[in-house]
Design a protein around this motif. Structure first.
Motif, PDB file in Angstrom:
ATOM      1  N   ASP A 172       0.925  -1.154  -0.078  1.00  0.00           N
ATOM      2  CA  ASP A 172      -0.150   0.094  -0.118  1.00  0.00           C
ATOM      3  C   ASP A 172       0.851   1.236  -0.120  1.00  0.00           C
ATOM      4  OD1 ASP A 172      -2.059  -1.967   0.127  1.00  0.00           O
ATOM      5  OD2 ASP A 172      -2.812  -1.369   1.958  1.00  0.00           O
ATOM      6  N   LEU A 173       1.855   1.232  -0.740  1.00  0.00           N
ATOM      7  CA  LEU A 173       2.605   2.365  -0.843  1.00  0.00           C
ATOM      8  C   LEU A 173       2.903   2.775  -2.452  1.00  0.00           C
ATOM      9  CD1 LEU A 173       5.686   1.210   1.388  1.00  0.00           C
ATOM     10  CD2 LEU A 173       3.742   2.801   1.950  1.00  0.00           C
ATOM     11  N   PRO A 174       3.409   3.989  -2.718  1.00  0.00           N
ATOM     12  CA  PRO A 174       3.777   5.061  -1.780  1.00  0.00           C
ATOM     13  C   PRO A 174       2.906   5.692  -0.999  1.00  0.00           C
ATOM     14  CG  PRO A 174       3.699   5.758  -4.106  1.00  0.00           C
ATOM     15  CD  PRO A 174       3.360   4.494  -3.882  1.00  0.00           C
ATOM     16  N   MET A 175       3.237   6.100   0.248  1.00  0.00           N
ATOM     17  CA  MET A 175       2.270   6.910   1.184  1.00  0.00           C
ATOM     18  C   MET A 175       2.301   8.291   0.242  1.00  0.00           C
ATOM     19  SD  MET A 175       5.090   7.844   3.985  1.00  0.00           S
ATOM     20  CE  MET A 175       4.815   9.870   4.436  1.00  0.00           C
ATOM     21  N   ASP A 176       1.089   8.919   0.797  1.00  0.00           N
ATOM     22  CA  ASP A 176       0.854  10.392   0.080  1.00  0.00           C
ATOM     23  C   ASP A 176       1.986  11.457   0.592  1.00  0.00           C
ATOM     24  OD1 ASP A 176       0.068  10.979   2.731  1.00  0.00           O
ATOM     25  OD2 ASP A 176      -1.975  11.632   2.190  1.00  0.00           O
ATOM     26  N   ARG A 177       1.863  12.474  -0.048  1.00  0.00           N
ATOM     27  CA  ARG A 177       3.269  13.593  -0.138  1.00  0.00           C
ATOM     28  C   ARG A 177       4.573  13.059  -0.527  1.00  0.00           C
ATOM     29  NH1 ARG A 177       4.062  15.287   6.395  1.00  0.00           N
ATOM     30  NH2 ARG A 177       1.729  16.317   6.672  1.00  0.00           N
ATOM     31  N   ILE A 178       4.614  11.943  -1.160  1.00  0.00           N
ATOM     32  CA  ILE A 178       5.746  11.459  -1.956  1.00  0.00           C
ATOM     33  C   ILE A 178       5.518  11.268  -3.432  1.00  0.00           C
ATOM     34  CG2 ILE A 178       7.750  10.028  -2.007  1.00  0.00           C
ATOM     35  CD1 ILE A 178       7.914   9.974   1.087  1.00  0.00           C
ATOM     36  N   LEU A 179       6.253  11.801  -4.255  1.00  0.00           N
ATOM     37  CA  LEU A 179       5.954  11.823  -5.735  1.00  0.00           C
ATOM     38  C   LEU A 179       7.459  11.625  -6.319  1.00  0.00           C
ATOM     39  CD1 LEU A 179       4.497  15.740  -5.595  1.00  0.00           C
ATOM     40  CD2 LEU A 179       3.233  13.557  -5.740  1.00  0.00           C
ATOM     41  N   HIS A 180       7.167  10.913  -7.597  1.00  0.00           N
ATOM     42  CA  HIS A 180       8.032  10.561  -8.376  1.00  0.00           C
ATOM     43  C   HIS A 180       8.344  11.205  -9.888  1.00  0.00           C
ATOM     44  CE1 HIS A 180       7.716   7.492  -5.583  1.00  0.00           C
ATOM     45  NE2 HIS A 180       8.810   7.317  -5.798  1.00  0.00           N
ATOM     46  N   THR A 181       9.570  11.600 -10.182  1.00  0.00           N
ATOM     47  CA  THR A 181       9.762  12.305 -11.385  1.00  0.00           C
ATOM     48  C   THR A 181      10.633  11.483 -12.273  1.00  0.00           C
ATOM     49  OG1 THR A 181      10.115  14.326 -12.533  1.00  0.00           O
ATOM     50  CG2 THR A 181      11.703  13.734 -10.427  1.00  0.00           C
ATOM     51  N   ALA A 206      10.347  18.251 -16.763  1.00  0.00           N
ATOM     52  CA  ALA A 206       9.305  17.370 -16.142  1.00  0.00           C
ATOM     53  C   ALA A 206       9.406  17.790 -14.726  1.00  0.00           C
ATOM     54  CB  ALA A 206       9.675  15.818 -16.448  1.00  0.00           C
ATOM     55  N   LEU A 207      10.374  17.901 -13.939  1.00  0.00           N
ATOM     56  CA  LEU A 207      10.351  18.298 -12.740  1.00  0.00           C
ATOM     57  C   LEU A 207       9.906  19.431 -12.339  1.00  0.00           C
ATOM     58  CD1 LEU A 207      11.574  17.706  -9.744  1.00  0.00           C
ATOM     59  CD2 LEU A 207      13.526  18.769 -10.436  1.00  0.00           C
ATOM     60  N   GLU A 208      10.158  20.557 -13.171  1.00  0.00           N
ATOM     61  CA  GLU A 208       9.470  21.849 -12.974  1.00  0.00           C
ATOM     62  C   GLU A 208       7.857  21.785 -13.223  1.00  0.00           C
ATOM     63  OE1 GLU A 208      11.273  25.390 -14.962  1.00  0.00           O
ATOM     64  OE2 GLU A 208      10.488  26.597 -13.355  1.00  0.00           O
ATOM     65  N   GLN A 209       7.615  21.003 -14.184  1.00  0.00           N
ATOM     66  CA  GLN A 209       6.159  20.957 -14.307  1.00  0.00           C
ATOM     67  C   GLN A 209       5.528  20.161 -13.153  1.00  0.00           C
ATOM     68  OE1 GLN A 209       5.980  18.762 -18.100  1.00  0.00           O
ATOM     69  NE2 GLN A 209       7.129  20.704 -19.124  1.00  0.00           N
ATOM     70  N   LEU A 210       6.116  19.284 -12.711  1.00  0.00           N
ATOM     71  CA  LEU A 210       5.532  18.467 -11.424  1.00  0.00           C
ATOM     72  C   LEU A 210       5.255  19.757 -10.304  1.00  0.00           C
ATOM     73  CD1 LEU A 210       4.473  15.880 -10.083  1.00  0.00           C
ATOM     74  CD2 LEU A 210       7.025  15.578  -9.396  1.00  0.00           C
ATOM     75  N   ILE A 211       6.447  20.337 -10.149  1.00  0.00           N
ATOM     76  CA  ILE A 211       6.439  21.193  -9.021  1.00  0.00           C
ATOM     77  C   ILE A 211       5.351  22.315  -9.204  1.00  0.00           C
ATOM     78  CG2 ILE A 211       7.858  22.908  -7.815  1.00  0.00           C
ATOM     79  CD1 ILE A 211      10.536  21.502  -8.654  1.00  0.00           C
ATOM     80  N   GLN A 212       5.271  22.694 -10.565  1.00  0.00           N
ATOM     81  CA  GLN A 212       4.088  23.725 -10.646  1.00  0.00           C
ATOM     82  C   GLN A 212       2.967  23.230 -10.567  1.00  0.00           C
ATOM     83  OE1 GLN A 212       5.441  25.196 -14.400  1.00  0.00           O
ATOM     84  NE2 GLN A 212       6.463  27.143 -13.371  1.00  0.00           N
ATOM     85  N   LYS A 213       2.671  21.682 -11.090  1.00  0.00           N
ATOM     86  CA  LYS A 213       1.303  21.192 -10.891  1.00  0.00           C
ATOM     87  C   LYS A 213       0.871  21.016  -9.362  1.00  0.00           C
ATOM     88  CE  LYS A 213      -0.410  16.744 -11.560  1.00  0.00           C
ATOM     89  NZ  LYS A 213       0.285  15.712 -11.022  1.00  0.00           N
ATOM     90  N   GLU A 214       2.021  20.599  -8.652  1.00  0.00           N
ATOM     91  CA  GLU A 214       1.554  20.442  -7.240  1.00  0.00           C
ATOM     92  C   GLU A 214       1.455  21.852  -6.404  1.00  0.00           C
ATOM     93  OE1 GLU A 214       1.220  17.477  -5.600  1.00  0.00           O
ATOM     94  OE2 GLU A 214       1.166  16.363  -7.654  1.00  0.00           O
TER      95      GLU A 214
END
Ligand SMILES: Cc1ncc(COP(=O)(O)O)c(C=O)c1O
Length: 467
Positions: A172-181, A206-214
């Protein structure tokens, strides 16, 4: 399948639940019993000698019979076998080791927190990132970004950082708060015709887009092994880290370098951060810190992080975190002796003097029909196996082709490790050029056997010791 010839009776092995092992298959084949060590070799209970091509688990940097480390543990056991660091207590080896680590650090650091494993160190680093942002008045900064195919451990939080399916599936992982790029492996993930520079830019975008999305105000830290070892020896392309770090600075995101494998000479510098030009706020380390003779890990934090932690602990009344055995006197004594040996034997220069041989030997496997990619840095490397060199098509995972190479390697007196489709090499750093040649000669025999096995017909699943 019958009990392995060098195993003990099944009833005797039934009590150990083995990590990274297929328990069903293990009930039939039993364990491989290793009895002793000698330099870069280990010996099983039937007297077979193996080159330990993975230094155990990327950790036994000084081999398996370093008497000075035995003596250091013995001396410390007699003097002070245990004391802790809670409530401001301390002892000389913990103090001295922390001092030494700050001296060795590739970037200015302020304090060292001791743990017992890489997983604990990474869990601690996550908690410190949260504590830090809370302390400086940014309580929304909680998300942690890691990478696909990263390996950061197996506790709930560090397994969540780990970007490998089998560490998540049914846990049942990953836990929330943890994201992968994105994973920065050009060989596997570049688009057709995309060069390394363009690929590095795409990963950074892709990293920057993830940061902006979150939402940048919600992102606390980015975790990186300088070279991603357990994901299959992934060496990021040039300019990748430069681009990634510019983004982290822009959004005030902490950089946490996981030096658990790269640290202490493995990549040809004392730290992987030097090899790959990383400027982290936090560094986690373990494994080669004590040459694996004692379980010990450490988290090193810079002054910015420390001062926030200090302020918060002052406000709360304590820093509410710590492990009973963190900074254990015997482990810290052995780690100190390990660092002394590295210095006296100039281990970094020794690695530099043999890594050319190691890497060119690895590259020479490119001609093998099973090998799609041969990659590495310093004294760590991997061969990625493919069923078609042109299309880079992978083998059916259920065949366990890389695991089969590992099995054949055992027959030829070599221990290595299959990780996914890769066969990995990370020998004790004391290995000589001649021994590197012997290690690869044995590996080639194992690859040839595996090729013949594949040619002979449909393989049967061989995944029982695949990881
Ligand atoms: C880069 C990295 N981080 C963390 C860990 C976890 O360390 P441990 O197994 O000591 O918990 C490992 C283990 O292989 C590792 O390779």
């Amino acid at each position: 399948m019958s009990i392995r010839p060098n195993s003990i009776e099944a009833r005797d092995v039934a009590r150990v639940l083995h990590p990274y092992t297929n328990a069903v298959a293990h009930e039939q084949v039993g364990p491989m019993m290793i009895e002793r060590g000698d330099g870069i070799y280990v010996v099983d209970n039937e007297g077979n000698r193996y080159i330990e091509g993975l230094a155990g688990l990327f950790c036994a940097s000084l081999g398996f019979s370093e008497q000075r480390l035995v003596d250091a543990a013995h001396r410390q056991m007699q003097k002070l076998p245990f004391y802790h660091s809670f409530g401001g207590r301390s002892h000389d080896t913990a103090v001295e080791l922390a001092e030494r680590l700050v001296d060795l650090s590739p970037v200015p650091m302020s304090k060292v927190f001791f743990a017992n494993s890489g997983s604990e160190a990474n869990d601690t680093a996550i908690k410190l990132a949260w504590y830090y942002h809370n302390s400086i008045g940014r309580p929304a900064k909680k998300k942690i970004i890691s990478r696909m195919r990263a390996y950061h451990g197996v506790t709930i939080a560090s397994a969540s950082l780990t970007g490998l399916v089998n560490n998540h599936r049914d846990f049942d992982l990953p836990m929330d708060r943890i994201l992968h790029t994105e994973c920065p492996l050009h060989y596997r993930y570049a688009n057709p015709g995309e060069d390394e520079e363009a690929f590095a830019t795409r990963c950074a975008d892709a990293l920057e887009q993830l940061i902006q999305k979150e939402g940048p105000e919600t992102v606390a830290a980015f975790f990186a092994e300088p070279l991603m070892a357990s994901g299959g020896c992934i060496v990021p392309p040039p300019t990748y880290y430069e681009k990634i770090q510019a983004i982290l600075r822009k959004y005030e995101i902490l950089l946490i370098a996981d030096e658990v494998i790269c640290g202490f000479g493995r990549t040809g510098n004392m730290f992987g951060c030097e090899t790959f030009d990383l400027k982290p706020d936090v560094i986690t380390m373990a494994k080669q810190l004590s040459a694996a003779y004692q379980p010990i890990a450490a988290v090193m934090i810079n002054e910015r992080v420390y001062s926030a932690v200090r302020d918060a602990s002052g406000k709360i009344g304590t820093f509410g975190h710590g492990f009973t055995y963190g900074g254990h006197p015997v482990a810290t004594a052995v780690a100190l002796e390990t660092l002394k040996i590295y210095e006296e034997r100039d281990i970094v220069n020794h690695v530099r003097s043999i890594m050319g041989e190691f890497q060119s030997g690895l590259k020479s496997f490119a001609d093998h029909p099973l090998v799609g990619d041969a990659r590495g840095a310093g004294l760590i490397g991997a061969l990625e196996l493919v069923s078609n060199k042109e299309s880079k098509e992978i083998f059916n995972p259920s065949w366990g082709v890389a695991a089969h190479v590992g099995e054949r390697a055992l027959k030829h007196g070599l221990i290595t490790r299959a990780l996914g489709d890769t066969v990995n090499f990370c020998p004790p750093m004391i290995i000589t050029k001649a021994e590197i040649g012997e290690m690869y000669a044995r590996a080639r025999r194992a690859l040839d056997d595996t090729y013949a096995w594949l040619q002979a017909g449909r393989p049967v699943a061989a995944a029982w010791r695949s990881n």
